[in-house]
Design an enzyme around this catalytic site. Structure first.
Site, PDB file in Angstrom:
ATOM      1  N   HIS A  13       0.867  -1.195   0.000  1.00  0.00           N
ATOM      2  CA  HIS A  13       0.000   0.000   0.000  1.00  0.00           C
ATOM      3  C   HIS A  13       0.893   1.231   0.000  1.00  0.00           C
ATOM      4  CE1 HIS A  13      -3.812   2.174   1.476  1.00  0.00           C
ATOM      5  NE2 HIS A  13      -2.919   3.093   1.142  1.00  0.00           N
ATOM      6  N   HIS A  15       1.569   5.371  -1.754  1.00  0.00           N
ATOM      7  CA  HIS A  15       1.223   6.519  -2.603  1.00  0.00           C
ATOM      8  C   HIS A  15       2.525   7.127  -3.108  1.00  0.00           C
ATOM      9  CE1 HIS A  15      -2.980   6.716  -1.039  1.00  0.00           C
ATOM     10  NE2 HIS A  15      -2.407   6.164   0.010  1.00  0.00           N
ATOM     11  N   LYS A  99      -9.453  -0.060  -5.767  1.00  0.00           N
ATOM     12  CA  LYS A  99      -9.459   0.597  -4.465  1.00  0.00           C
ATOM     13  C   LYS A  99     -10.781   1.292  -4.249  1.00  0.00           C
ATOM     14  CE  LYS A  99      -7.831   2.315  -0.573  1.00  0.00           C
ATOM     15  NZ  LYS A  99      -6.682   3.207  -0.377  1.00  0.00           N
ATOM     16  N   HIS A 136     -10.542   1.468   1.846  1.00  0.00           N
ATOM     17  CA  HIS A 136     -10.317   2.477   2.889  1.00  0.00           C
ATOM     18  C   HIS A 136     -11.537   2.384   3.795  1.00  0.00           C
ATOM     19  CE1 HIS A 136      -8.692   6.333   4.557  1.00  0.00           C
ATOM     20  NE2 HIS A 136      -9.890   6.267   5.106  1.00  0.00           N
ATOM     21  N   HIS A 174      -4.641  -0.340   5.929  1.00  0.00           N
ATOM     22  CA  HIS A 174      -4.193   0.447   7.091  1.00  0.00           C
ATOM     23  C   HIS A 174      -5.139   0.336   8.282  1.00  0.00           C
ATOM     24  CE1 HIS A 174      -6.951   3.184   5.111  1.00  0.00           C
ATOM     25  NE2 HIS A 174      -6.074   3.572   4.216  1.00  0.00           N
ATOM     26  N   ASP A 247       1.373   2.740   3.511  1.00  0.00           N
ATOM     27  CA  ASP A 247       0.543   3.922   3.288  1.00  0.00           C
ATOM     28  C   ASP A 247       1.413   5.175   3.263  1.00  0.00           C
ATOM     29  OD1 ASP A 247      -1.771   5.237   2.632  1.00  0.00           O
ATOM     30  OD2 ASP A 247      -2.471   5.449   4.693  1.00  0.00           O
TER      31      ASP A 247
HETATM   32  O1  DOR Z   1      -3.406   9.673   5.540  1.00  0.00           O
HETATM   33  C1  DOR Z   1      -3.741   9.320   4.417  1.00  0.00           C
HETATM   34  N1  DOR Z   1      -3.175   9.834   3.309  1.00  0.00           N
HETATM   35  N2  DOR Z   1      -4.717   8.418   4.312  1.00  0.00           N
HETATM   36  C2  DOR Z   1      -5.234   8.096   3.125  1.00  0.00           C
HETATM   37  O2  DOR Z   1      -6.125   7.295   3.107  1.00  0.00           O
HETATM   38  C3  DOR Z   1      -4.767   8.760   1.884  1.00  0.00           C
HETATM   39  C4  DOR Z   1      -3.421   9.267   2.035  1.00  0.00           C
HETATM   40  C5  DOR Z   1      -3.023  10.232   0.926  1.00  0.00           C
HETATM   41  O3  DOR Z   1      -3.227   9.918  -0.243  1.00  0.00           O
HETATM   42  O4  DOR Z   1      -2.478  11.288   1.242  1.00  0.00           O
HETATM   43 ZN    ZN Z   2      -3.406   5.059   1.430  1.00  0.00          ZN
END
Ligand code: DOR
Ligand code: ZN
Length: 343
Positions: A13, A15, A99, A136, A174, A247
């Protein structure tokens, strides 16, 4: 000097954004992980196979030349996603999952789904074509307390999804509560969960005591100590339903240190080192490899990695920032010491 050698891990997971931010952060993930599941919450979101392939090409361009790293792509579920989109995704080797963001739950989730019934035909197709659903798990009702949103999601939505689609593979992403650990543990092998380093290391005091600490603000939000302990026990249990997903969610420093700060902790700079601290503190370093390198691959039915990484017990200080001036990201544990170093 203590040394720990484990099979190269994967981040289930992550980003990595796009554009300049992608170039700043991707090398840190590619340095330690063989593969990462890339979240699709760009602006605009990645909703089709064609868009995911364009995004994938941009990511591949940003991988430093000497590193062997494979991005695993996901598609963002919207009210317009069709069963045909699911079939198309199932036939593409680069796409591994969809997702599900409840609309309004987190960063760039506006295009998400506001009522799960809206997407039942799509979930039916995911079950049929065996495409995992990544969730989520938080409700977005204005009157639901932010600390209760995960538990209420499990009670009101996830239980129904699991009941109605018993063969659908689901990752509750998460997880942050005892309720989530119990739910995942109690259900069949199709239900798994990722756990982040911040939810294993910190409770909500880290965010709120002695002043608001925006770099500990993420969603789902950090919870009470009893929940952190439940997550640690799940992570070190050797139960293959629980595996690594950082995450890691970079935002520009000034957008986190802000009157309306963004949610997300950037942890890719030291992901495995952070997890190693948790496992060491809990006398479970022998359980790190399963959690970080085996169980996620098994769940996604992908081969386990063959290479290794080596961690040495040597302290280093995390920089205050990563990235160029215009593009600075403040990492988790900025300016503080970490006990393990990846060689
Ligand atoms: O804290 C987070 N940031 N939780 C999420 O679900 C998305 C993520 C983000 O993309 O910044
Ligand atoms: Zn995430």
């Amino acid at each position: 000097m203590e040394k720990l050698i484990i099979t190269r891990p994967d981040d289930w997971h992550c980003h990595v954004r796009n554009g300049a931010m992608l170039k700043t952060v991707l090398p840190y993930t590619a340095r330690q992980f063989a593969r990462a599941i890339i979240m699709p919450n760009l602006k605009p979101p990645v909703t089709t196979v064609a868009e995911a392939l364009v995004y994938r090409a941009e990511i591949v361009q940003a991988i430093p030349e000497h590193l062997d790293f494979t991005p695993l792509m996901t598609l963002y579920l919207t009210p317009s996603t069709t069963p045909q989109d699911v079939k198309d995704a199932s036939e593409n080797p680069y796409i591994v999952a969809f997702k599900y963001y409840p609309a309004g739950a987190t960063t760039n989730s506006d295009a998400g789904v506001s009522a799960v019934q809206q997407i039942y035909p799509v979930l039916e197709a995911m079950q049929q074509f065996d495409v995992p659903l990544l969730i989520h798990g938080e409700v977005t009702d204005a009157d639901c307390d932010i600390f209760d949103r995960e538990q209420v999601f499990i009670d009101t939505q996830l239980s129904a999804i699991v009941r109605d689609f018993p063969a659908l593979r689901i990752v509750l992403e998460h997880v942050t509560t005892q309720a989530a650990v119990q739910f995942v543990t109690a259900n069949n092998a199709n239900i798994a969960a990722t756990i982040t380093p911040q939810h294993l290391l910190y409770n909500r005091n880290a965010l709120l005591v002695g002043g608001i600490k925006p770099h500990y603000y993420c969603l789902p939000i950090l919870k009470r100590e009893q929940h952190r302990l439940a997550l640690v026990n799940a992570a070190i249990s050797g139960n293959p339903k629980f595996f690594l997903g950082t995450d890691s969610a970079p935002h520009l420093t000034h957008l986190k240190e802000n009157h309306c700060g963004c949610a997300g902790c950037f942890s890719a700079h030291a992901a495995i080192e952070l997890y190693a601290e948790v496992f060491e503190d809990n006398h479970a370093l022998d359980k790190l490899e399963g959690f970080a390198s085996f169980y996620g691959a098994d769940f996604y039915r992908l081969p386990r990695n063959t290479g290794t990484i080596s961690l040495t017990k040597r302290a280093w200080t995390v920089p205050e920032y990563y990235g160029e001036k215009q593009n600075q990201v403040t990492p988790l544990r900025a300016g503080e010491s970490l006990r393990w170093t990846v060689e």
